[in-house]
Design a protein around this motif. Structure first.
Motif, PDB file in Angstrom:
ATOM      1  N   CYS A  87       7.285   3.063  -8.086  1.00 20.59           N
ATOM      2  CA  CYS A  87       7.293   4.282  -7.265  1.00 20.59           C
ATOM      3  C   CYS A  87       6.213   4.255  -6.176  1.00 20.59           C
ATOM      4  O   CYS A  87       5.422   5.211  -6.043  1.00 20.59           O
ATOM      5  N   THR A  88       6.174   3.181  -5.418  1.00 17.05           N
ATOM      6  CA  THR A  88       5.253   3.133  -4.294  1.00 17.05           C
ATOM      7  C   THR A  88       5.958   2.596  -3.048  1.00 17.05           C
ATOM      8  O   THR A  88       6.944   1.869  -3.141  1.00 17.05           O
ATOM      9  N   VAL A  89       5.426   2.989  -1.910  1.00 14.85           N
ATOM     10  CA  VAL A  89       5.885   2.460  -0.629  1.00 14.85           C
ATOM     11  C   VAL A  89       4.649   1.974   0.113  1.00 14.85           C
ATOM     12  O   VAL A  89       3.713   2.737   0.347  1.00 14.85           O
ATOM     13  N   ARG A  90       4.625   0.687   0.452  1.00 12.76           N
ATOM     14  CA  ARG A  90       3.455   0.150   1.138  1.00 12.76           C
ATOM     15  C   ARG A  90       3.848  -0.275   2.544  1.00 12.76           C
ATOM     16  O   ARG A  90       4.907  -0.894   2.737  1.00 12.76           O
ATOM     17  N   ASN A  91       3.032   0.097   3.487  1.00  5.45           N
ATOM     18  CA  ASN A  91       3.233  -0.407   4.840  1.00  5.45           C
ATOM     19  C   ASN A  91       2.449  -1.712   4.941  1.00  5.45           C
ATOM     20  O   ASN A  91       1.214  -1.706   5.028  1.00  5.45           O
ATOM     21  N   VAL A  92       3.163  -2.830   4.904  1.00 11.61           N
ATOM     22  CA  VAL A  92       2.528  -4.146   4.905  1.00 11.61           C
ATOM     23  C   VAL A  92       1.772  -4.363   6.220  1.00 11.61           C
ATOM     24  O   VAL A  92       0.708  -4.973   6.254  1.00 11.61           O
ATOM     25  N   THR A  93       2.319  -3.795   7.293  1.00 17.40           N
ATOM     26  CA  THR A  93       1.724  -3.975   8.614  1.00 17.40           C
ATOM     27  C   THR A  93       0.352  -3.300   8.713  1.00 17.40           C
ATOM     28  O   THR A  93      -0.587  -3.850   9.273  1.00 17.40           O
ATOM     29  N   THR A  94       0.250  -2.087   8.161  1.00 20.19           N
ATOM     30  CA  THR A  94      -1.020  -1.361   8.267  1.00 20.19           C
ATOM     31  C   THR A  94      -1.854  -1.443   6.989  1.00 20.19           C
ATOM     32  O   THR A  94      -3.022  -1.083   6.980  1.00 20.19           O
ATOM     33  N   GLY A  95      -1.222  -1.836   5.887  1.00 23.30           N
ATOM     34  CA  GLY A  95      -1.925  -1.944   4.615  1.00 23.30           C
ATOM     35  C   GLY A  95      -1.973  -0.650   3.819  1.00 23.30           C
ATOM     36  O   GLY A  95      -2.495  -0.585   2.711  1.00 23.30           O
ATOM     37  N   LYS A  96      -1.372   0.424   4.375  1.00 28.51           N
ATOM     38  CA  LYS A  96      -1.428   1.722   3.706  1.00 28.51           C
ATOM     39  C   LYS A  96      -0.350   1.841   2.608  1.00 28.51           C
ATOM     40  O   LYS A  96       0.797   1.454   2.822  1.00 28.51           O
ATOM     41  N   THR A  97      -0.714   2.403   1.455  1.00 27.85           N
ATOM     42  CA  THR A  97       0.267   2.607   0.378  1.00 27.85           C
ATOM     43  C   THR A  97       0.434   4.092   0.079  1.00 27.85           C
ATOM     44  O   THR A  97      -0.550   4.836   0.016  1.00 27.85           O
ATOM     45  N   LEU A  98       1.693   4.515  -0.093  1.00 26.19           N
ATOM     46  CA  LEU A  98       1.989   5.914  -0.415  1.00 26.19           C
ATOM     47  C   LEU A  98       2.690   5.995  -1.760  1.00 26.19           C
ATOM     48  O   LEU A  98       3.493   5.119  -2.100  1.00 26.19           O
ATOM     49  N   PRO A  99       2.417   7.059  -2.530  1.00 25.91           N
ATOM     50  CA  PRO A  99       3.184   7.255  -3.760  1.00 25.91           C
ATOM     51  C   PRO A  99       4.576   7.802  -3.425  1.00 25.91           C
ATOM     52  O   PRO A  99       4.700   8.661  -2.548  1.00 25.91           O
ATOM     53  N   ALA A 100       5.605   7.313  -4.103  1.00 23.78           N
ATOM     54  CA  ALA A 100       6.949   7.838  -3.893  1.00 23.78           C
ATOM     55  C   ALA A 100       7.344   8.677  -5.095  1.00 23.78           C
ATOM     56  O   ALA A 100       6.679   8.641  -6.128  1.00 23.78           O
TER      57      ALA A 100
END
Ligand code: SF4
Lengths: 170, 417
Positions: free
Chosen positions: A123-136
């Motif tokens: 249940c996570t979404v990570r922006n590989v480009t910016t390195g930011k991870t969000l909980p889904a």
């Protein structure tokens, strides 16, 4: 279940008439994919590569019950992540086995073309480009299992409740 | 804390004492309505076993009579399906034809306190009869028809207290546009309607509101039962039922009051329904090519009567195609008997047989490039009624009829005092 691919961004209130317009109704499911976002983003279907990810805003997939989620799947997209997903559209995602998950703030966390890494079990979404991870917001286990099993039709087929899938069919 | 109407029905039908927001429930389905789109060559999966044919209703409505070879093929598949399983409730082209949500009202198919499924998004229409009814996907329908059950995520409920009485020329379509304009979508939530004001509303008027609740993206739209509604159902369906009232201490995400007496005619501007309502004055003067009254939201006898009142003794502008589609042949016959149909056609309106027709851009009133339409239906999305460049304004049947006369978008209060 994990997906890593390029992101295409679509905003709030993307409706099913845009994904599967009436002109495409009588065509085969494969032909219907040619019309995805034809009205709001002509030519887009030719740019999509297999596995690409859609990032949406609020209430993605609002509108009718038409099998619009199936068109996104048949177009070869990997999954959908949106700030929120319309209830009816979400049912069709699960039932047609097109992976879709809600993630608050996801729209602002990505620019088009960024690479996303989406983990349906974690249940996570990570922006590989910016390195930011969000909980889904994960799917209830029952629905995630249904999705992984290929949706409703294979299940009913297995139980002898519906006939076999034929060509050009769901 | 107690439960809302939707929560109570979902609890009962899933065999639990209590359910609340966040729960995933598997419920028994009392009524399964299949319609012509389900049988389209690109969608239909051959059903081998039905759970219970008495719970299944088959309706041909989206494109009747058949508009294309593909829709004719879908109708044929539907007839064969009905024949194969001996399904008693079948609405084929002819005497019994109509839009599924109108047929539910005409025949009392939605019993209070029950669960009804159909894969048309406006199925929440049946919530006017105090049942949880939801538009689902095609595969959900096949699942419910073969297994007799379905799943729902339980959402929070917003309660609307309707108060007062609508002014002349203002309808429940305007009340809906007020709610949609002021509060936006209600995705993942239920809406529940009650309050003293419902006593002043006909079933048809209430039904406009539950039908349009699909545009709020609501999960379920339910009305609190009253004697008018219960009598309506009892008069049409002998089956027993138990109406469901919300608990006094039910938990709501919000409770909002709508004072019907303060409302005015509104229109939704093109391309989206929610957060897009403005007073009719702001659109007034916009030239139109087509005007349309029909659909599961506005094809009732009340709607046709209102249109006739506006048109009486007047003529539709020569620049406008005014198309009127009754929501069922039953409604059509009642309108014919009372002279409404003659008033409409004498004024120059085109009255079509009952079908979804122009509402979904399927046939009988498809819009061409760059045309402008004002419609009393359910949706004004880009491309909804035909060419994507067409502009679709949405208003009440009174506003549409007034606009058809003038040839430009017009405040209906000019014609109704
Ligand atoms: S009338 Fe329009 S909104 Fe209603 S069921 Fe038919 S196409 Fe859908």
């Amino acid at each position: 279940m994990k997906f890593t691919a390029r992101v295409w961004k679509f905003g709030d209130n993307i409706n099913t008439d845009l994904i599967l317009p009436i002109q495409a109704f009588y065509l085969t499911p494969q032909e219907q994919t040619r019309f995805v976002f034809h009205a709001n983003r002509p030519g887009w279907v030719d740019l999509v590569k297999t596995g690409d990810i859609i990032v949406g805003g609020k209430n993605f997939g609002m509108g009718s019950s038409r099998p619009a989620a199936r068109s996104l799947k048949n177009l070869g997209l990997g999954c959908l992540i949106a700030h929120s997903i319309n209830g009816l559209f979400f049912r069709n995602c699960v039932n047609f086995a097109f992976p879709a998950m809600e993630c608050r703030g996801v729209f602002d966390a990505f620019s088009e073309g960024d690479i996303a890494e989406v983990d349906f079990d974690g249940c996570t979404v990570r922006n590989v480009t910016t390195g930011k991870t969000l909980p889904a917001i994960g799917l209830p286990p029952k629905l995630l299992d249904l999705l992984k099993a290929g949706g409703i039709y294979p299940l009913l087929e297995r139980d002898g409740l519906i006939g076999p899938r034929s060509q050009n069919k769901t | 804390m107690g439960m809302t109407i939707a929560e109570k029905i979902l609890a009962k039908k899933s065999g639990q004492a209590k359910v609340g927001p966040g729960d995933l429930v598997t419920v028994e389905v009392d009524t399964v309505i299949l319609f012509d789109n389900n049988f389209m060559p690109s969608q239909w999966r051959d059903i081998l076993k039905l759970k219970d044919k008495e719970r299944v209703i088959v309706v041909l409505d989206h494109r009747v009579p058949a508009a294309t070879q593909a829709s004719a093929a879908a109708h044929r598949t539907a007839r064969q399906f009905v024949e194969k399983f001996g399904i008693p409730r079948f609405h084929d082209v002819g005497y019994k034809q109509g839009i599924s949500h109108q047929l539910v009202a005409d025949h009392g198919y939605a019993l209070p306190g029950t669960v009804l499924l159909c894969s048309d998004s406006h199925t929440c229409s049946a919530g006017v009869f105090n049942c949880v009814a939801r538009g689902v996907g095609g595969p959900d329908m096949v699942f419910a028809a073969t297994r007799g059950e379905t799943w729902f995520r339980v959402g929070e409920t917003v309660r609307y207290q309707l108060e007062g009485r609508l002014p002349t020329a203002v309808t429940m379509k305007d009340a809906f546009l007020q709610i949609a304009g002021q509060y936006g979508d209600h995705a993942t939530m239920n809406v529940e309607y009650g309050g003293m004001g419902i006593a002043n509303l006909s079933i048809n008027a209430r039904k406009t509101l539950t039908t349009m609740s699909a545009e709020l993206s609501a999960e379920f739209a339910t009305f609190e039962p009253d004697e008018v509604m219960l009598e309506w159902v009892r008069g049409r369906n002998p089956a027993p039922f138990e109406p469901v009232y919300p608990d006094k201490d039910a938990g709501y995400a919000a409770v909002r009051t709508v004072d019907l007496s303060k409302l005015e005619p509104l229109v939704a501007f093109p391309d989206t329904v929610v957060e897009n309502s403005r007073p009719v004055a702001e659109a007034a003067g916009t030239a139109i090519d087509q005007a349309f009254v029909g659909s599961c939201a506005n094809g009732t006898l009340d709607d046709l009567e209102l249109v006739a009142k506006v048109l009486e003794g007047r003529q539709v502008s020569s620049k406008v195609r005014f198309i009127v589609t009754p929501a069922s042949q039953n409604v059509y016959r009642a309108a014919a008997r009372s002279g409404i149909i003659s008033t409409l056609v004498e004024a120059g309106a085109v009255v079509t047989p009952a079908t979804c027709g122009a509402c979904g851009g399927g046939h009988m009133g498809v819009l061409g490039p760059n045309e402008t339409c004002i419609t009393a239906t359910t949706r004004n999305f880009k491309g909804r009624m035909g060419d994507p460049s067409a502009r679709i304004f949405m208003g009440s049947p009174a506003t549409v009829a007034a606009s058809a006369i003038r040839g430009v978008i017009t405040d209906p209060r000019e014609f109704l005092h």
